[in-house]
Design a protein around this motif. Structure first.
Motif, PDB file in Angstrom:
ATOM      1  N   VAL A   1      12.888 -14.862  32.494  1.00 32.54           N
ATOM      2  CA  VAL A   1      10.793 -15.732  32.607  1.00 32.54           C
ATOM      3  C   VAL A   1      10.664 -15.565  31.295  1.00 32.54           C
ATOM      4  CG1 VAL A   1       9.636 -14.758  33.695  1.00 32.54           C
ATOM      5  CG2 VAL A   1      11.909 -14.114  34.773  1.00 32.54           C
ATOM      6  N   VAL A   2      10.473 -15.327  30.389  1.00 31.91           N
ATOM      7  CA  VAL A   2       9.665 -15.226  29.317  1.00 31.91           C
ATOM      8  C   VAL A   2      10.256 -16.600  28.333  1.00 31.91           C
ATOM      9  CG1 VAL A   2       9.380 -14.373  27.178  1.00 31.91           C
ATOM     10  CG2 VAL A   2       9.102 -12.967  28.965  1.00 31.91           C
ATOM     11  N   GLY A   3      11.301 -16.395  28.260  1.00 34.72           N
ATOM     12  CA  GLY A   3      12.626 -17.847  27.549  1.00 34.72           C
ATOM     13  C   GLY A   3      11.898 -18.836  28.551  1.00 34.72           C
ATOM     14  N   ILE A   4      11.946 -18.951  29.246  1.00 36.79           N
ATOM     15  CA  ILE A   4      11.448 -20.203  30.381  1.00 36.79           C
ATOM     16  C   ILE A   4       9.925 -20.440  30.482  1.00 36.79           C
ATOM     17  CG2 ILE A   4      11.319 -21.224  32.895  1.00 36.79           C
ATOM     18  CD1 ILE A   4      14.413 -19.879  33.999  1.00 36.79           C
ATOM     19  N   ALA A   5       9.035 -18.919  30.860  1.00 36.46           N
ATOM     20  CA  ALA A   5       7.848 -19.812  30.513  1.00 36.46           C
ATOM     21  C   ALA A   5       7.516 -20.284  29.295  1.00 36.46           C
ATOM     22  CB  ALA A   5       7.504 -18.456  30.387  1.00 36.46           C
ATOM     23  N   GLU A   6       8.587 -19.420  28.169  1.00 38.99           N
ATOM     24  CA  GLU A   6       7.681 -20.521  27.214  1.00 38.99           C
ATOM     25  C   GLU A   6       8.384 -21.571  26.847  1.00 38.99           C
ATOM     26  OE1 GLU A   6       9.357 -18.195  23.110  1.00 38.99           O
ATOM     27  OE2 GLU A   6       7.268 -17.335  23.384  1.00 38.99           O
ATOM     28  N   LEU A   7       9.518 -21.539  27.281  1.00 40.67           N
ATOM     29  CA  LEU A   7      10.070 -23.153  26.926  1.00 40.67           C
ATOM     30  C   LEU A   7       9.441 -24.605  27.893  1.00 40.67           C
ATOM     31  CD1 LEU A   7      12.727 -24.200  26.255  1.00 40.67           C
ATOM     32  CD2 LEU A   7      13.389 -24.027  28.545  1.00 40.67           C
TER      33      LEU A   7
ATOM     34  N   ALA B   1      19.069  -5.483  35.147  1.00 39.87           N
ATOM     35  CA  ALA B   1      17.457  -5.131  35.167  1.00 39.87           C
ATOM     36  C   ALA B   1      16.795  -6.138  34.081  1.00 39.87           C
ATOM     37  CB  ALA B   1      16.866  -3.594  35.367  1.00 39.87           C
ATOM     38  N   LEU B   2      17.258  -6.175  32.457  1.00 41.95           N
ATOM     39  CA  LEU B   2      16.827  -6.748  31.376  1.00 41.95           C
ATOM     40  C   LEU B   2      16.763  -7.961  31.356  1.00 41.95           C
ATOM     41  CD1 LEU B   2      17.083  -4.012  28.587  1.00 41.95           C
ATOM     42  CD2 LEU B   2      15.653  -4.005  30.260  1.00 41.95           C
ATOM     43  N   ILE B   3      17.902  -8.434  32.069  1.00 41.42           N
ATOM     44  CA  ILE B   3      18.331  -9.832  32.066  1.00 41.42           C
ATOM     45  C   ILE B   3      16.650 -10.630  32.549  1.00 41.42           C
ATOM     46  CG2 ILE B   3      19.132 -12.080  32.299  1.00 41.42           C
ATOM     47  CD1 ILE B   3      21.982 -10.077  31.834  1.00 41.42           C
TER      48      ILE B   3
ATOM     49  N   ILE C   1      20.377 -18.576  24.842  1.00 40.73           N
ATOM     50  CA  ILE C   1      21.238 -18.176  25.850  1.00 40.73           C
ATOM     51  C   ILE C   1      22.213 -17.155  25.300  1.00 40.73           C
ATOM     52  CG2 ILE C   1      23.086 -19.152  27.137  1.00 40.73           C
ATOM     53  CD1 ILE C   1      22.125 -21.578  27.398  1.00 40.73           C
ATOM     54  N   PRO C   2      22.299 -17.229  23.945  1.00 38.54           N
ATOM     55  CA  PRO C   2      22.835 -16.231  23.417  1.00 38.54           C
ATOM     56  C   PRO C   2      21.864 -14.845  23.713  1.00 38.54           C
ATOM     57  CG  PRO C   2      22.861 -17.840  21.924  1.00 38.54           C
ATOM     58  CD  PRO C   2      22.377 -18.218  22.899  1.00 38.54           C
ATOM     59  N   SER C   3      20.815 -15.086  23.240  1.00 38.08           N
ATOM     60  CA  SER C   3      19.926 -13.633  23.410  1.00 38.08           C
ATOM     61  C   SER C   3      20.378 -13.167  24.987  1.00 38.08           C
ATOM     62  CB  SER C   3      18.261 -14.145  23.707  1.00 38.08           C
ATOM     63  OG  SER C   3      17.721 -14.970  24.530  1.00 38.08           O
ATOM     64  N   LEU C   4      20.743 -13.788  25.986  1.00 38.13           N
ATOM     65  CA  LEU C   4      20.722 -12.750  27.444  1.00 38.13           C
ATOM     66  C   LEU C   4      22.143 -12.502  27.355  1.00 38.13           C
ATOM     67  CD1 LEU C   4      19.888 -15.818  29.699  1.00 38.13           C
ATOM     68  CD2 LEU C   4      18.660 -14.072  28.881  1.00 38.13           C
ATOM     69  N   GLY C   5      22.515 -13.298  26.151  1.00 38.30           N
ATOM     70  CA  GLY C   5      24.375 -12.519  26.152  1.00 38.30           C
ATOM     71  C   GLY C   5      24.103 -10.905  25.158  1.00 38.30           C
ATOM     72  N   PHE C   6      23.340 -11.137  24.788  1.00 32.59           N
ATOM     73  CA  PHE C   6      23.447 -10.058  23.965  1.00 32.59           C
ATOM     74  C   PHE C   6      23.592  -8.650  25.069  1.00 32.59           C
ATOM     75  CE2 PHE C   6      22.244 -12.047  20.122  1.00 32.59           C
ATOM     76  CZ  PHE C   6      22.845 -11.799  18.725  1.00 32.59           C
ATOM     77  N   ILE C   7      22.468  -8.648  26.160  1.00 34.63           N
ATOM     78  CA  ILE C   7      21.956  -7.753  26.542  1.00 34.63           C
ATOM     79  C   ILE C   7      22.718  -7.802  27.885  1.00 34.63           C
ATOM     80  CG2 ILE C   7      19.957  -7.311  28.319  1.00 34.63           C
ATOM     81  CD1 ILE C   7      18.083  -9.163  27.320  1.00 34.63           C
TER      82      ILE C   7
ATOM     83  N   THR D   1       3.297   0.561  24.280  1.00 33.17           N
ATOM     84  CA  THR D   1       4.474   0.994  24.990  1.00 33.17           C
ATOM     85  C   THR D   1       5.540   1.869  23.834  1.00 33.17           C
ATOM     86  OG1 THR D   1       6.123  -0.041  25.855  1.00 33.17           O
ATOM     87  CG2 THR D   1       5.463  -0.578  24.353  1.00 33.17           C
ATOM     88  N   GLY D   2       6.348   2.283  25.709  1.00 30.72           N
ATOM     89  CA  GLY D   2       6.879   3.644  24.849  1.00 30.72           C
ATOM     90  C   GLY D   2       8.766   2.879  25.064  1.00 30.72           C
ATOM     91  N   ASP D   3       8.365   1.577  24.826  1.00 34.60           N
ATOM     92  CA  ASP D   3       9.893   0.993  25.319  1.00 34.60           C
ATOM     93  C   ASP D   3      10.445   0.730  24.267  1.00 34.60           C
ATOM     94  OD1 ASP D   3      11.814   1.156  27.991  1.00 34.60           O
ATOM     95  OD2 ASP D   3      12.078  -0.551  26.809  1.00 34.60           O
ATOM     96  N   LEU D   4      10.907   0.360  24.199  1.00 31.52           N
ATOM     97  CA  LEU D   4      11.647  -0.819  22.599  1.00 31.52           C
ATOM     98  C   LEU D   4      11.371  -2.612  23.336  1.00 31.52           C
ATOM     99  CD1 LEU D   4      12.405  -1.470  20.566  1.00 31.52           C
ATOM    100  CD2 LEU D   4      14.199  -1.719  20.502  1.00 31.52           C
ATOM    101  N   PHE D   5      11.978  -2.290  24.317  1.00 37.16           N
ATOM    102  CA  PHE D   5      12.598  -3.246  25.570  1.00 37.16           C
ATOM    103  C   PHE D   5      11.025  -4.313  25.782  1.00 37.16           C
ATOM    104  CE2 PHE D   5      13.084  -6.857  28.695  1.00 37.16           C
ATOM    105  CZ  PHE D   5      14.723  -7.081  27.578  1.00 37.16           C
TER     106      PHE D   5
END
Lengths: 201, 283, 67, 218
Positions: A65-71, A58-60, A42-48, D87-91
């Protein structure tokens, strides 16, 4: 572009992250660690989220999704590793809601309200209406229609993205298409979650 | 350009000769007669005349193509050094050699090969000093292109004087890849021949060719980056001298256990990191 | 693998590699293409050369079947 | 426009996301491609196991369904590493890196060996924890410089990224499977199926090589 409270927010998120990591370091039980990892995510989402811009919004989603997939992947491994079998999930039985015209009215109000709200929140509210309806009735309904709608809306969503990329001048139509697509998508998917749960018993 | 092709073949053979000299020097230090210096060249030829097949348990496509990849990446590295290209590419290829060793070891299904491959993977710690030495070089020359670095040294003298610890780090990295070195846990004798156990015949000959090329390219990079432009014969002489110095270390030191090897390399990495931070702050 | 096949592949690799180098020297193709072709063909050439010169032309011996 | 990886050979533009093929990223891309093709083309080896103290040995066979699953995961891993190196985007880079982490777990998830499963689980925990640093690092880069585009960050005209943020990104990538955390991964290589297992090691290597270029440019 950084807001004036960014540093404070950053401090809070960092403290949360450190607390999560510390808990992870102290915990020895694998299952508890898995649960803690979700907390640490959750903090990682907080950072964003601290960016506080459209970009952050747009980035969250991909981050989530990646976090949930790993979980999911990890919990699957945990099941295999510990040799746990699939246990049947008991059905949710709410006697209060009986089959009557009332749920139909209530759920249609929720759906209409959700459509007006649109977006994720709207989707969730509209879906709540549908779930309510399904719970009230016996969940023996034909789900094919819902799945079809879900699939079509997904196509609409993707198509809208292609319009964004290749025909940017029609952005407004694409935006509307994507919004409607995601709305129907969320509605149907959440509704399916509700019915599947009841189905297993 | 055609000259480059001939140079490629020369590099391969000369690299094998260096490995032969390496064996000879170790043997003489240990008061053995040792094989003749061209033994490694004969070795490669000998293997290519042996009968060749693929073990029944092997993953055949991988078993064969990993040999092609091994030669291919070092051919590419050779041309990159020759063209004065990017130092990061060379080091990328150096790290990729680990994957090649891994592929050699695991593709056969033999437990010895597997242990060799796994050991090559856990010795990843040895690669990090490389990047630290790159950082030190960049702080001084401001470029990652080997051509620029050589040109810089034409003006300001050999880089080895300016960044001696970085040169030492890369020396250790080269040492780790030499046979019989204290860090060559991937091919130590308790796992037969390590990752190369199951590759015989032509496959092994290809591996030997790759080893020759690898030795030449690594030494050439070391000389180009830390000694600057030298005439061709002097480069060859410097290569022989570096090889002999490595042979002395190999002859006098035992092979470390995998755990110790990784620990020492990690310690080395830590020291290098401190050095680069120091350079970055005060340099 | 038949001796003829191995020889042909080695030959093709050698011709392609030298050809590409020559062409890049004449300026017909860019230098990086010449190098790329050599990087691909050189390992092929080496391996198939080895396969070619050790390949049997006659039938193999009767294998040892054990006591 | 010269970057640490050399002058771009060509740029592929998707809106504001620019994929740059410098000599460095191109070589990494080709390597990922070659190994992905190898994964598609080759079948797993049959690992030999020796029973200690005797001269008995046996081969481990990989069932067809297990092979299919692992091959799929390995190909996904290859695609994710290809994305990460160009990729050219850090995220996007962070996202692809996290994806590689999942795929690495997936590659060995179907192996029926308790040691491998255990190692994969522990590795997965580390990888998941590392995404915090990855996403946190990239978000902080966006906060200090206002952009996530690597070519723009490489121009050096923007405010400098704090060293701690760079460290965040590097440690995040290391958590996805580099040196100190590699210990968890090494045990995963017990798993039979060399072409797929190699992908685990190749992907983290390529990503490490790329992150060096990325961090040098920040």
């Amino acid at each position: 572009m950084i807001g004036q409270y960014y540093s404070w927010g950053l401090l809070v998120v960092l403290i949360a992250a450190v607390a999560g990591f510390a808990a992870l370091a102290f915990e020895k039980d694998d299952l508890h660690r898995l649960l803690l990892i979700d907390l640490v995510e959750i903090p990682s989402l907080g950072f964003i989220a601290l960016l506080g811009t459209d970009l952050a919004e747009a980035l969250i989603l991909p981050g989530l999704v990646v976090g949930i997939a790993e979980l999911f992947a990890l919990s699957q491994i945990y099941l295999v590793k510990e040799g746990l079998q699939d246990r049947p999930v008991r059905a949710l039985r709410i006697e209060v809601v009986q089959r009557s015209p009332a749920p139909l009215v209530l759920s249609s109000i929720l759906v209409v309200y959700g459509v007006i709200l649109s977006g994720f929140t709207g989707g969730a509210i509209a879906a709540l209406g549908l779930i309510f309806l399904f719970l009230a009735k016996d969940s023996a309904d034909d789900l094919h229609l819902l799945e079809l709608a879900s699939g079509m809306s997904w196509v609409l969503w993707i198509a809208a993205f292609f319009v964004f990329m290749f025909l940017p001048e029609y952005w407004y139509a694409a935006l509307m298409g994507a919004a409607i697509g995601i709305l129907i998508k969320v509605v149907t998917k959440l509704a399916l979650v509700g019915t599947m749960w009841g189905e297993q018993a | 350009m055609i000259g480059d092709l001939l140079y490629l073949i020369f590099a391969m053979i000369f690299g094998l000769l260096l490995l032969g000299i390496h064996r000879k020097v170790i043997a003489r230090i240990q008061r053995r007669p040792g094989p003749p210096v061209w033994q490694e060249i004969l070795h490669a030829l000998k293997f290519s005349f042996k009968s060749t097949w693929i073990p029944q348990t092997a993953s055949d496509t991988l078993f064969v193509s990993v040999v092609l990849i091994a030669i291919g990446i070092w051919t590419a590295a050779f041309f990159v050094v020759l063209a004065g290209g990017n130092l990061l590419i060379i080091f990328g290829i150096y790290m990729l050699h680990k994957i090649v060793e891994h592929g050699f070891g695991l593709s056969s299904g033999s437990p010895y090969g597997k242990f060799g491959g796994v050991r090559s993977v856990i010795s990843a710690a040895s690669e990090i000093p490389l990047f630290v030495s790159v950082a030190a070089v960049v702080i001084f020359t401001g470029s990652l292109e080997i051509g620029d670095i050589v040109a810089w040294q034409e003006q300001a003298g050999p880089l080895i004087l300016a960044v001696f610890p970085a040169a030492l780090a890369m020396y250790v990295v080269i040492l780790s890849k030499f046979p019989f070195s204290p860090f060559s846990i991937v091919e130590s004798k308790e796992i037969v021949s390590g990752y190369k156990t199951e590759h015989f015949g032509v496959w092994r000959a290809g591996l030997e060719a790759c080893n020759g090329l690898k030795t030449y390219v690594l030494l050439l990079t070391f000389i180009a980056v830390f000694f600057g432009p030298l005439p061709f014969l002097l480069i060859l002489l410097a290569m022989i001298l570096i090889t002999v110095s490595i042979s002395f270390i190999c002859a006098f030191s035992p092979m470390l256990s995998p755990f110790d090897s990784v620990t020492i390399q990690t310690l080395f990495t830590g020291l290098m990191l401190i050095y680069v931070v120091y350079l970055g702050v005060y340099g | 693998m038949k001796k003829k096949t191995a020889g042909r592949i080695a030959g093709i690799a050698a011709v392609a590699g030298t050809g590409a180098t020559l062409l890049s020297e004449l300026g017909t193709v860019p230098p990086w293409l010449g190098i790329a072709v050599v990087v691909v063909t050189f390992p092929l050439f080496l391996l198939f050369l080895g396969l070619w010169w050790m390949a049997r032309e006659t039938d193999a011996d009767i294998p040892f079947l054990g006591y | 426009m010269t970057t640490a990886g050399g002058t771009p050979l060509f740029l592929l533009e998707f809106g504001d996301i620019v994929i740059s093929f410098t000599p460095y990223t191109t070589s990494l891309f080709i390597l990922a491609l070659v190994f992905t093709l190898l994964v598609i083309a080759s079948r797993p080896e049959r690992q030999l196991d020796i029973a200690f103290g005797t001269d008995a040995y046996m081969t481990k066979e990989i069932s067809l369904s297990e092979m299919r699953f692992r091959r799929f995961m390995a190909i996904a891993c290859g695609l994710a590493s290809m994305g990460a190196v160009v990729t050219g985007d850090l995220f996007d880079f962070c996202l692809f890196t996290a994806l590689v982490g999942i795929c690495n777990v997936g590659i060995v998830a179907a192996v029926k060996s308790r040691h491998v499963q255990n190692a994969a689980y522990q590795y997965g925990l580390v990888a998941l924890a590392a995404t915090v640093l990855l996403f946190g690092g990239s978000a902080m880069v966006a906060a200090t410089t206002g952009t996530l585009s690597l070519p723009i960050l490489a121009t050096g005209t923007l405010p400098a990224v704090p060293l701690a943020v760079k460290a965040f990104i590097v440690i995040g990538v290391m958590g996805e499977g580099m040196a100190p955390f590699y210990a968890a991964k090494a045990e995963m290589f017990r798993a039979p199926g060399a072409p797929y297992v190699i992908m685990c090691s190749l992907s983290s290597l390529l990503i490490f090589l790329r992150v060096i270029e990325v961090v040098v440019q920040l």
